[in-house]
Write a protein that holds these residues in place. Structure first.
Motif, PDB file in Angstrom:
ATOM      1  N   ALA A 218      -8.497 -10.828   0.882  1.00  0.00           N
ATOM      2  CA  ALA A 218      -7.351 -10.853  -0.023  1.00  0.00           C
ATOM      3  C   ALA A 218      -7.471  -9.746  -1.067  1.00  0.00           C
ATOM      4  O   ALA A 218      -8.565  -9.353  -1.467  1.00  0.00           O
ATOM      5  N   THR A 219      -6.326  -9.271  -1.501  1.00  0.00           N
ATOM      6  CA  THR A 219      -6.283  -8.263  -2.554  1.00  0.00           C
ATOM      7  C   THR A 219      -5.026  -8.493  -3.389  1.00  0.00           C
ATOM      8  O   THR A 219      -4.269  -9.436  -3.134  1.00  0.00           O
ATOM      9  N   ILE A 220      -4.819  -7.670  -4.383  1.00  0.00           N
ATOM     10  CA  ILE A 220      -3.614  -7.796  -5.199  1.00  0.00           C
ATOM     11  C   ILE A 220      -2.461  -7.144  -4.454  1.00  0.00           C
ATOM     12  O   ILE A 220      -2.486  -5.955  -4.163  1.00  0.00           O
ATOM     13  N   GLY A 221      -1.458  -7.960  -4.125  1.00  0.00           N
ATOM     14  CA  GLY A 221      -0.323  -7.436  -3.376  1.00  0.00           C
ATOM     15  C   GLY A 221       0.742  -6.844  -4.265  1.00  0.00           C
ATOM     16  O   GLY A 221       1.383  -5.851  -3.916  1.00  0.00           O
ATOM     17  N   LYS A 222       0.913  -7.451  -5.463  1.00  0.00           N
ATOM     18  CA  LYS A 222       1.981  -7.012  -6.349  1.00  0.00           C
ATOM     19  C   LYS A 222       1.728  -7.569  -7.739  1.00  0.00           C
ATOM     20  O   LYS A 222       1.137  -8.643  -7.895  1.00  0.00           O
ATOM     21  N   ILE A 223       2.167  -6.837  -8.754  1.00  0.00           N
ATOM     22  CA  ILE A 223       2.097  -7.305 -10.131  1.00  0.00           C
ATOM     23  C   ILE A 223       3.494  -7.222 -10.738  1.00  0.00           C
ATOM     24  O   ILE A 223       4.149  -6.185 -10.660  1.00  0.00           O
ATOM     25  N   VAL A 224       3.935  -8.326 -11.331  1.00  0.00           N
ATOM     26  CA  VAL A 224       5.257  -8.374 -11.954  1.00  0.00           C
ATOM     27  C   VAL A 224       5.101  -8.419 -13.464  1.00  0.00           C
ATOM     28  O   VAL A 224       4.365  -9.257 -14.002  1.00  0.00           O
ATOM     29  N   ASP A 225       5.750  -7.513 -14.168  1.00  0.00           N
ATOM     30  CA  ASP A 225       5.788  -7.531 -15.628  1.00  0.00           C
ATOM     31  C   ASP A 225       6.850  -8.522 -16.079  1.00  0.00           C
ATOM     32  O   ASP A 225       8.006  -8.448 -15.649  1.00  0.00           O
TER      33      ASP A 225
END
Length: 267
Positions: A218-225
């Motif tokens: 697993a990894t970071i797929g997306k970051i939402v502000d």
């Protein structure tokens, strides 16, 4: 301004019976002082492993985890964890549970009066001074979590780590504790990393929502502000177009990865 917490190309593998399982794969994240980060994803995506890396409970296979430009090599009082289970000592009173943390960090450095004031100040932050003489078995689940938060805050950590702290609570109690955490964050500007499975909770409390891809690897797929103004209330946030935009983006991400998981599962 340098980040308070930095994860740089983090890999975590576990070995059992000679079989190596890759849990986290090339995870990088920077967290600024006073920032509130929610981490969300499907079960098995490495959320707890990521939190445990920051807590110093899980060693890295590759990469670096830095707090204040110092490598995290183990647990320390600069990070405090609040678990889904309150983890209070049942034979101690509410006050004694918080005082235990205060004495551990500040015992021998401050007077008895100062130590007492620290414990009471943090119990007051979570509105639990009325129950100082009660034991965990005499108070509700929500109150226990308040005491757990007070105990963590009493250590004055640089980073507060919340591992699904409201997951075992009913909806009404959960809402009240969300309000408490929002008020605390606004008042003391704590730096927080929180794991949650609740999309609304993730958006409501956070400055950014980190979405993990499915495991393994697993990894970071997306970051939402999350640009909803602070201070927030649940009522105002749920009516805010920005809240709805973030919520829709997260739900779409989770549904997409749910479909991927179903496609990869053998019939």
């Amino acid at each position: 301004m340098p980040a308070l917490l930095s994860l740089e190309n983090v890999y975590v593998d576990f070995e059992r019976d000679g079989v190596i399982s890759s849990v986290l794969d090339n995870v990088s994240l920077s967290v600024n002082t006073g920032e509130y980060i929610s981490i969300i994803g499907h079960s098995g995506c490495g959320k707890s492993t990521l939190l445990n890396v920051v807590a110093g409970l899980v060693p890295l296979t590759l990469g670096a985890a830095l707090l204040g430009n110092k490598e995290i090599t183990g647990p320390g009082p600069d990070r405090a964890v609040v678990f889904q289970n309150h983890s209070l000592l049942p034979w101690m009173t509410v006050y004694e549970n918080v005082r235990l943390a205060v004495d551990k960090i500040y015992g021998g450095k401050e007077t008895m009066s100062q130590l007492h004031e620290r414990a009471m100040t943090n119990l007051d932050l979570v509105k639990m001074t009325h129950a100082v003489k009660k034991r965990p078995g005499e108070i509700s689940g929500g109150m226990k979590q308040r005491v757990g938060i007070a105990r963590a805050l009493a250590m004055e950590p640089k980073v507060l780590l919340l591992d699904e702290p409201f997951g075992a609570l009913d909806a009404l109690t959960r809402g009240h504790l969300q309000d408490t955490v929002m008020a605390l964050h606004s008042r003391i500007k704590a730096t927080v990393l929180m794991i949650t499975h609740d999309v609304d909770e993730a958006v409501l409390l956070a400055d950014r929502v980190v979405m993990m891809t499915n495991g393994p690897k697993a990894t970071i797929g997306k970051i939402v502000d999350v640009r909803c103004p602070r201070p927030r209330t649940r009522l105002s946030a749920f009516q805010d177009p920005e809240f709805l935009r973030c919520r829709q983006e997260i739900v779409a991400f989770l549904e997409q990865h749910d479909k991927v998981a179903q496609e990869l599962t053998p019939a």
